[in-house]
Enzyme design. Structure first.
Site, PDB file in Angstrom:
ATOM      1  N   ASP A   1      17.745  -3.194   7.775  1.00 54.54           N
ATOM      2  CA  ASP A   1      17.463  -4.703   7.395  1.00 54.54           C
ATOM      3  C   ASP A   1      17.179  -5.511   8.726  1.00 54.54           C
ATOM      4  O   ASP A   1      18.061  -5.495   9.542  1.00 54.54           O
ATOM      5  CB  ASP A   1      18.823  -5.310   6.963  1.00 54.54           C
ATOM      6  CG  ASP A   1      18.602  -6.742   6.847  1.00 54.54           C
ATOM      7  OD1 ASP A   1      19.515  -7.202   6.022  1.00 54.54           O
ATOM      8  OD2 ASP A   1      17.758  -7.455   6.971  1.00 54.54           O
TER       9      ASP A   1
ATOM     10  N   GLY B   1      10.875 -12.556   0.358  1.00 57.87           N
ATOM     11  CA  GLY B   1      10.781 -10.954   1.024  1.00 57.87           C
ATOM     12  C   GLY B   1      11.515 -11.268   2.342  1.00 57.87           C
ATOM     13  O   GLY B   1      12.622 -11.824   2.615  1.00 57.87           O
TER      14      GLY B   1
ATOM     15  N   ASP C   1      10.352 -12.813   4.974  1.00 60.35           N
ATOM     16  CA  ASP C   1      10.324 -14.267   5.640  1.00 60.35           C
ATOM     17  C   ASP C   1      11.861 -15.073   4.905  1.00 60.35           C
ATOM     18  O   ASP C   1      12.407 -15.643   5.758  1.00 60.35           O
ATOM     19  CB  ASP C   1       9.259 -14.898   4.931  1.00 60.35           C
ATOM     20  CG  ASP C   1       9.011 -16.367   5.494  1.00 60.35           C
ATOM     21  OD1 ASP C   1       8.076 -16.828   5.055  1.00 60.35           O
ATOM     22  OD2 ASP C   1       9.731 -16.559   6.347  1.00 60.35           O
TER      23      ASP C   1
HETATM   24  N1  APR Z   1      14.264  -6.193   6.698  1.00 56.54           N
HETATM   25  C1  APR Z   1      13.017  -5.469   6.953  1.00 56.54           C
HETATM   26  N2  APR Z   1      12.082  -5.155   5.972  1.00 56.54           N
HETATM   27  C2  APR Z   1      12.149  -6.321   4.932  1.00 56.54           C
HETATM   28  C3  APR Z   1      13.264  -7.010   4.374  1.00 56.54           C
HETATM   29  C4  APR Z   1      14.311  -6.881   5.542  1.00 56.54           C
HETATM   30  N3  APR Z   1      15.180  -7.675   5.443  1.00 56.54           N
HETATM   31  N4  APR Z   1      12.921  -7.668   3.330  1.00 56.54           N
HETATM   32  C5  APR Z   1      11.874  -7.083   3.045  1.00 56.54           C
HETATM   33  N5  APR Z   1      11.273  -6.383   3.788  1.00 56.54           N
HETATM   34  C6  APR Z   1       9.915  -5.663   3.742  1.00 56.54           C
HETATM   35  C7  APR Z   1       9.374  -5.428   2.463  1.00 56.54           C
HETATM   36  O1  APR Z   1       9.989  -4.499   1.620  1.00 56.54           O
HETATM   37  C8  APR Z   1       8.039  -4.832   2.933  1.00 56.54           C
HETATM   38  O2  APR Z   1       8.162  -3.734   3.141  1.00 56.54           O
HETATM   39  O3  APR Z   1       9.115  -6.366   4.268  1.00 56.54           O
HETATM   40  C9  APR Z   1       7.904  -5.689   4.153  1.00 56.54           C
HETATM   41  C10 APR Z   1       6.697  -6.923   4.027  1.00 56.54           C
HETATM   42  O4  APR Z   1       6.925  -7.683   2.629  1.00 56.54           O
HETATM   43  P1  APR Z   1       6.815  -9.033   2.484  1.00 56.54           P
HETATM   44  O5  APR Z   1       8.048  -9.702   2.893  1.00 56.54           O
HETATM   45  O6  APR Z   1       6.579  -9.404   1.057  1.00 56.54           O
HETATM   46  O7  APR Z   1       5.783  -9.612   3.212  1.00 56.54           O
HETATM   47  P2  APR Z   1       4.334  -9.688   3.211  1.00 56.54           P
HETATM   48  O8  APR Z   1       3.768  -8.596   2.336  1.00 56.54           O
HETATM   49  O9  APR Z   1       3.640  -9.675   4.619  1.00 56.54           O
HETATM   50  O10 APR Z   1       4.030 -10.867   2.505  1.00 56.54           O
HETATM   51  C11 APR Z   1       4.332 -12.132   3.074  1.00 56.54           C
HETATM   52  O11 APR Z   1       5.527 -13.092   1.364  1.00 56.54           O
HETATM   53  O12 APR Z   1       7.552 -13.633   1.541  1.00 56.54           O
HETATM   54  C12 APR Z   1       6.230 -14.235   1.746  1.00 56.54           C
HETATM   55  O13 APR Z   1       6.492 -15.964   2.793  1.00 56.54           O
HETATM   56  C13 APR Z   1       6.053 -14.702   2.717  1.00 56.54           C
HETATM   57  O14 APR Z   1       4.063 -15.560   1.955  1.00 56.54           O
HETATM   58  C14 APR Z   1       4.580 -14.598   2.804  1.00 56.54           C
HETATM   59  C15 APR Z   1       4.246 -13.256   2.219  1.00 56.54           C
END
Ligand code: APR
Length: 217
Positions: A53, A75, A77
């Site tokens: 994480d 996600g 973010d």
């Molecule tokens: N630590 C590490 N990786 C994580 C965590 C965490 N705590 N939470 C999620 N992930 C991973 C997801 O499993 C995925 O493999 O981060 C990777 C990117 O996924 P997203 O968070 O959905 O990001 P992305 O595909 O770049 O989409 C970005 O999603 O959350 C929104 O505001 C964000 O609009 C933006 C979009």
């Protein structure tokens, strides 16, 4: 005084800096490899790919896979904003968004990381809208911004492979290549981590690194 692992790692990174400073580029990288100082071997702790994480990472900077508003989301973010606390959103409000592929830095607040580097990855549209170049730009601009802020350790999530639906294996190849090429010509960043949130993502990045190493011995 007995030599411990900490001393070996700092010696290796000091030696690596000298070699890259004197040679740089592909020559520097080849010399490092020939001397067994390959920058991405787990032993040198230069490039680690782990399950975890990212909000728990104690590094100088963690990267946030953000959106162009920089005002939070789901996600990773959402996880970073929750862990950092409301001050992060307050600072994000003052920096007025970020273009896809670019990067902006804020403090880390309640996170163990000192900084958060926010980068909006490309939304996958079948590869028809320059997504590959934009994804490469994300990694490159984050590393550059980290170096400009004297960060020696940076942790990335798998940018764009969640909500933005970028094909995982292709994204992993782009990420590994961009990070490796940057590290082989810049000495200031000592450790890059790829923090994978699930096993499938972990295997994709491990495979991409093995592939890279097989072609760049
Ligand atoms: N630590 C590490 N990786 C994580 C965590 C965490 N705590 N939470 C999620 N992930 C991973 C997801 O499993 C995925 O493999 O981060 C990777 C990117 O996924 P997203 O968070 O959905 O990001 P992305 O595909 O770049 O989409 C970005 O999603 O959350 C929104 O505001 C964000 O609009 C933006 C979009």
């Amino acid at each position: 005084m007995p030599i411990n692992e900490e001393m070996v790692v700092s010696y290796v990174s000091a030696l690596r800096k000298v070699i890259l400073k004197e040679n740089g580029g592909e020559t520097g990288r080849l010399r490092l490899n020939r001397l067994g100082l390959n920058i991405n071997k787990e032993g040198d702790k230069m490039f680690r790919i782990v399950l975890g994480d990212i909000t728990k990472e104690t590094v100088d900077a963690i990267v946030n896979a953000a959106n162009t508003s920089l005002l939070g989301g789901g996600g990773v973010d959402g996880a970073i904003h929750r862990a950092a606390g409301p001050e992060l959103l307050a600072e994000c409000r003052t920096i007025h968004g970020c273009k896809t592929g670019q990067a902006k830095i804020t403090k880390g607040y309640r996170l163990p990381a000192k900084y958060v580097i926010h980068t909006p990855g490309p939304i996958w549209n079948g590869g028809t809208r320059d997504e590959e170049r934009l994804l490469r730009n994300c990694y490159e601009n984050c590393l550059r911004l980290a170096a400009e802020n004297d960060c020696q350790s940076v942790a990335f999530p798998s940018i764009s492979t969640g909500v933005y639906r970028f094909p995982l294996n292709r994204a992993a190849e782009i990420a590994i290549r961009t990070i490796e090429e940057y590290l082989s010509t810049h000495a200031e960043i000592e450790q890059v981590s790829m923090i994978c949130f699930d096993g499938t993502t972990l295997s994709a990045y491990q495979n991409a690194l093995s592939e890279w190493e097989a072609n760049h011995v």
